[in-house]
Design a protein around this motif. Structure first.
Motif, PDB file in Angstrom:
ATOM      1  N   TYR A 110       1.008  -1.338  -0.093  1.00 19.00           N
ATOM      2  CA  TYR A 110       0.053   0.120  -0.289  1.00 19.00           C
ATOM      3  C   TYR A 110       1.650   1.069   0.383  1.00 19.00           C
ATOM      4  O   TYR A 110       1.302   1.754   0.807  1.00 19.00           O
ATOM      5  N   VAL A 111       1.128   1.542  -1.436  1.00 14.28           N
ATOM      6  CA  VAL A 111       2.130   3.294  -1.381  1.00 14.28           C
ATOM      7  C   VAL A 111       1.294   4.545  -2.135  1.00 14.28           C
ATOM      8  O   VAL A 111       1.482   4.433  -3.365  1.00 14.28           O
ATOM      9  N   PRO A 112       0.024   4.139  -2.066  1.00 11.84           N
ATOM     10  CA  PRO A 112      -0.699   5.564  -2.237  1.00 11.84           C
ATOM     11  C   PRO A 112       0.013   6.475  -3.570  1.00 11.84           C
ATOM     12  O   PRO A 112      -0.314   7.098  -5.108  1.00 11.84           O
ATOM     13  N   GLU A 113       1.245   6.981  -2.690  1.00  9.46           N
ATOM     14  CA  GLU A 113       1.846   7.981  -3.408  1.00  9.46           C
ATOM     15  C   GLU A 113       2.527   7.643  -4.309  1.00  9.46           C
ATOM     16  O   GLU A 113       3.741   8.899  -5.362  1.00  9.46           O
ATOM     17  N   ASN A 114       2.888   6.681  -5.030  1.00 12.26           N
ATOM     18  CA  ASN A 114       3.675   6.002  -5.998  1.00 12.26           C
ATOM     19  C   ASN A 114       2.284   6.562  -7.161  1.00 12.26           C
ATOM     20  O   ASN A 114       2.794   6.669  -7.903  1.00 12.26           O
ATOM     21  N   VAL A 115       1.065   6.673  -6.939  1.00  9.63           N
ATOM     22  CA  VAL A 115       0.048   6.694  -7.675  1.00  9.63           C
ATOM     23  C   VAL A 115       0.483   8.599  -8.756  1.00  9.63           C
ATOM     24  O   VAL A 115       0.750   8.458  -9.646  1.00  9.63           O
ATOM     25  N   THR A 116       0.492   8.806  -7.625  1.00  2.00           N
ATOM     26  CA  THR A 116       0.809  11.376  -7.991  1.00  2.00           C
ATOM     27  C   THR A 116       2.586  11.032  -8.480  1.00  2.00           C
ATOM     28  O   THR A 116       2.895  11.506  -9.770  1.00  2.00           O
ATOM     29  N   GLU A 117       3.258  10.174  -7.885  1.00  2.24           N
ATOM     30  CA  GLU A 117       4.548  10.054  -8.510  1.00  2.24           C
ATOM     31  C   GLU A 117       4.772   9.846 -10.095  1.00  2.24           C
ATOM     32  O   GLU A 117       5.447   9.668 -10.925  1.00  2.24           O
ATOM     33  N   TYR A 118       3.741   8.138 -10.183  1.00  2.00           N
ATOM     34  CA  TYR A 118       3.918   7.926 -11.511  1.00  2.00           C
ATOM     35  C   TYR A 118       2.612   8.905 -12.473  1.00  2.00           C
ATOM     36  O   TYR A 118       3.063   8.730 -13.385  1.00  2.00           O
ATOM     37  N   GLN A 119       2.457   9.019 -12.005  1.00  2.00           N
ATOM     38  CA  GLN A 119       1.257  10.474 -13.143  1.00  2.00           C
ATOM     39  C   GLN A 119       2.264  11.533 -12.891  1.00  2.00           C
ATOM     40  O   GLN A 119       1.733  12.105 -14.291  1.00  2.00           O
ATOM     41  N   ARG A 120       2.807  12.463 -12.278  1.00  2.00           N
ATOM     42  CA  ARG A 120       3.831  13.397 -12.348  1.00  2.00           C
ATOM     43  C   ARG A 120       4.484  12.748 -14.132  1.00  2.00           C
ATOM     44  O   ARG A 120       4.671  13.170 -14.612  1.00  2.00           O
ATOM     45  N   MET A 121       5.235  11.511 -13.307  1.00  2.00           N
ATOM     46  CA  MET A 121       6.305  11.110 -14.810  1.00  2.00           C
ATOM     47  C   MET A 121       5.816  10.705 -15.921  1.00  2.00           C
ATOM     48  O   MET A 121       6.177  11.340 -17.026  1.00  2.00           O
ATOM     49  N   ILE A 122       4.166   9.893 -16.020  1.00  2.00           N
ATOM     50  CA  ILE A 122       3.625  10.044 -17.689  1.00  2.00           C
ATOM     51  C   ILE A 122       3.131  11.364 -17.804  1.00  2.00           C
ATOM     52  O   ILE A 122       3.392  11.537 -19.256  1.00  2.00           O
TER      53      ILE A 122
END
Length: 196
Positions: A110-122
């Motif tokens: 459970y690492v929801p902060e990854n979603v924000t990071e991946y969306q930023r990268m994308i």
């Protein structure tokens, strides 16, 4: 009496721990099943991209004109492969969000902060990928400018392939989760290792 209370409490905790672990494993199995086609398609795209980058490298080693490399249409091919990768990356992140919603916050996965990071990268890579066509058309007859632009293209290709690598990085938590470790357990172990 105290011993019975402790035994009952331990049994309840163990049962809920097994239920949580089983729920996590079901979420992992579902996530794997849904993302396997995404990963497979992405790998095919990455292989095509790597083959294209090999062609760029061969042309560079043969001292082919950088202007000629831009005029060959290969940068546009790279841009199209980038667009395909970005489509798959967005699908992966959508599935990842669903996966996270099925996990307890104590899970090591459970690492929801990854979603924000991946969306930023994308978002960043999408913008850079869109700029490739402008870059290709702006090269003109300046060989030095074309050479510098080709370096930017190669760096961009590396960033695109990093998106595909993130698919595998997400799954590194599976082992700790399967062992029944929580985030707190992992943090405690890290703290112990740092103190030794």
């Amino acid at each position: 009496m105290k011993l019975i209370k402790h035994s009952v409490l331990l049994a309840v905790l163990t049962t809920s721990s097994f239920a949580s672990l089983a729920g996590n494993q079901a979420a992992i199995a579902s996530f794997d099943a849904k993302t396997l086609p995404i990963t497979e398609r992405s790998q095919v795209i990455t292989d095509k991209q790597l083959a294209l980058m090999e062609e760029f490298n061969r042309m560079t080693e043969a001292q082919t004109s950088a202007i000629g490399m831009f005029k060959s249409g290969k940068v546009q091919q790279l841009q199209q492969l980038g667009e395909q990768t970005l489509v798959e990356a967005n699908k992966f992140v959508d599935e990842y969000q669903i996966f996270l919603s099925q996990l307890p916050e104590t899970s090591t996965c459970y690492v929801p902060e990854n979603v924000t990071e991946y969306q930023r990268m994308i978002a960043e890579i999408t913008e850079a990928n869109s700029a490739l066509s402008t870059l290709a058309s702006s090269v003109g007859d300046d060989e030095m400018g074309a050479t510098m632009a080709m370096l930017n293209v190669q760096m961009h290709a590396g960033r695109i392939s990093s998106l595909v690598q993130m698919f595998q990085m997400v799954k590194m938590c599976y082992m700790t989760d399967a062992m029944g470790l929580t985030k707190a357990d992992v943090e405690r172990r890290k703290a112990q290792q740092n103190n030794n």
